[in-house]
Structures are given as C-alpha cells and as structure tokens.
Design an enzyme around this catalytic site. Sequence first.
Site, PDB file in Angstrom:
ATOM      1  N   PRO A  90       0.804  -1.227   0.000  1.00  0.00           N
ATOM      2  CA  PRO A  90       0.000   0.000   0.000  1.00  0.00           C
ATOM      3  C   PRO A  90       0.835   1.275   0.000  1.00  0.00           C
ATOM      4  CG  PRO A  90      -0.995  -1.609   1.448  1.00  0.00           C
ATOM      5  CD  PRO A  90       0.319  -2.191   1.012  1.00  0.00           C
ATOM      6  N   GLU A  97       3.833   1.675  -1.300  1.00  0.00           N
ATOM      7  CA  GLU A  97       4.383   1.816  -2.650  1.00  0.00           C
ATOM      8  C   GLU A  97       3.325   2.392  -3.595  1.00  0.00           C
ATOM      9  OE1 GLU A  97       6.316  -0.883  -6.266  1.00  0.00           O
ATOM     10  OE2 GLU A  97       6.029  -1.771  -4.287  1.00  0.00           O
ATOM     11  N   GLY A 131       0.862  19.139 -30.885  1.00  0.00           N
ATOM     12  CA  GLY A 131       1.063  18.819 -32.292  1.00  0.00           C
ATOM     13  C   GLY A 131       2.299  17.968 -32.491  1.00  0.00           C
TER      14      GLY A 131
END
Length: 379
Positions: free
Chosen positions: A242, A244, A341
């Site tokens: 948990p 981590e 873009g």
Amino acid sequence: MHSPRPVFRDDHEMLRVTARRFFERECVPHQAMWDEQGSVDRQTWLKAGREGLLCTGVPEEYGGGGGDFGHAVVIGEEMARAGVSGVGFSLHSDIIAPYIVRLGTEAQKQQWLPGICRGESILSIAMTEPGGGSDLKAMRTTAVRDGDDYVINGSKTFISNGMNCDLIVLACKTDPSAGAKGVSLIVVEAARPGVSRGRKLEKVGQPASDTGELFFDNVRVPVSHRLGDEGRGFAYLMQELPQERLLIAIAQAVQLERLLELTVAYVKERKAFGGSVWDFQNTRFKLADAKAASVALRTMVDHYIGEHMRRKLTVEEAAIAKLFTTETVWKHLDDMVQLHGGYGYMLEYPIARAFVDLRVSRVVGGSNEVQRDLIARSL
C-alpha cells in the site's frame, strides 16, 4: 515556512526546500547523460545520502533521518516536479528499506542500514520472475535449507536498481509446496558467488533507471540473512505494497500539475491560423478538464497521505489512489501531447518525455487490473 497544505508541518517544508535545490542542482543537469549511459552515477547517491535525502524514515540510530512518511513525500514530490526520471531513491528509501527496519533483527539493522542510508549500499527488491508478472504466489526461485545456509536458485526480471544494487531483498520459495505460505524474504549481497546480472533491459521510457535481470545459481546465503519468519514473505510483501502504491499516486498528482503548467504555457505561445493554440475553444476546454482533474487528484492524494501518516490507509484505499491517479494522468497527458502537435512527439519536449516515462505507472506496483480486483473485493 508554514505549509499551504495542512497535511505537512514546517519541518516537512524545510526538507522540501533542500530537496528542490538538490534535484535542480545535482540531477536536472545530468539527466541526459544518465539517460544515455542507462544509470545514475554513484556519486549522486552518495551526495543524496550526505544531504539527508535517503531513508528519511529510518531511525536515527541506524543513520536515517528519523522522520515520518511526510518527509518521504516531499522528496518524491520535488523529484517529480523537477522532471527527474529514472532515479531510484524512493524505491531504495521508502519501499525496500522499510522491510529491513520492520522485519530486521538488531544485528541485521546494525549491519545493513548505515550503508543504505549513506547511499553506499544501493537496494533492489527482486519479486517479479520471467512469465510470472503480478502473480507472486507462482514464483519459482527457491531457497533450500542446507545446515546454516540457504542455497538459492532461480531468476528475476524487471528489477529496478538491478544493475547497480549492492543488496537484494529476494522473494523466494523456502517451501515450494505451500503456495503463498512458502514464500520467504532473504537479503542477498549482489557480490556473492553465484549471483549474476543479465542484460540491462531496454524500456519504452525512463532510460536512466537501471532495470535488469538477476540470476541465482547455487548461491549460499546464511540463514541469518532471512528477514522475519520463514514462510511469511508473501504477507510481508502485502503489508508494504500500500505505501508503494500511494507513493506512485503522489508522484502522479505532481506530474499532472507540472504537465498542465507546461502545456498552458506552450499553447499560449504557439501560433496557429493567425492566433495562438490557446484561442481555440477545444484547447481551453481540454485544459479546463485537466485542471479539474488535477485539483481532484491533489485533494484525494493529500487525504490519503494524512490517513497513511495516521497508519490508517487500507489496501483498498491505496489501490483506489494508484488506479485513479494513473488512469487520470494518462488520459489528460494524451490530450496534452495532442495539443503540442508534432512537437508532442519530440523527446526534447517534456510532454513527450512524460508520455513515455509515465506509461509504466499503470503497470508498476501491481498492474491496474490487480488494483481493480482489490477494489472489487470490497464491493
């Protein structure tokens, strides 16, 4: 130095200033070189140790900072904010070192932690095996008892810090017939006879992270190197996961804030069709959605940081944080690449770099499918 975020104290914010300066001075200028060579140089680890940026949660008597989870958070946040990629400090300090702090004997802590805190002994944790993935119960690496030693055979893959590590917290089967109850954790020095490193793995992103393969061929390790009880390794791994997952979520929240800021600046400057890209309603709406998501992630993550500092964070909550932040960032990052873009496809732009670096966040710490399964169990 009062923090605008109630979850942090003044001492956290003082460390934040130190961390921010360190990453800007010691990491950002070297990032391109580390990417090219495929690893972070050891001098940077030693400098981080000297500045108190490693193992802030390890008790002071073993060379650590004697701090709480909040100190680990501000270091991780500042690394993400600086755009530093592939540096394994958090894995070393906040994911692996806690196993030794919580499970180690006094002798083990005295032997290993001071060098770990100084950055002299780099840590890796070896769980994943070829063909195994997130299914830890199916691991095939074995440690067979022979007198006062274990004899270890097997292989591991996708090991972060794998090419540089000095100490390996190895998950292996001490009783292959017992499934999850046959898994144990053993600390193995990378220099031991029979330990070898395979190739450095070429990843989609984070080239500076030295991710590799590890092989164990009749490696003899004293039984005194086992962490905790034999057969309890799987339970120990589940207890630490948990934190981590929350650390992954924390980094994601910062990344979305950083990438949104970069994209807003870019589209306001970029000219198209007689105006700026910002002038298009589509651009503003996409970025408004990203801003709303960013505030939601920050609010959620800060709440869970507070819960974890009170030792109240549940497995389900950590899974929710990891799942929601990584999926949300990925959706908006994809939009932000589009708004750049063609430049969004160029790795010299931070947005493109983030696109390849952050994809793995939906896989590491247990894939997001595993997180969904954990959450669904409580429904």
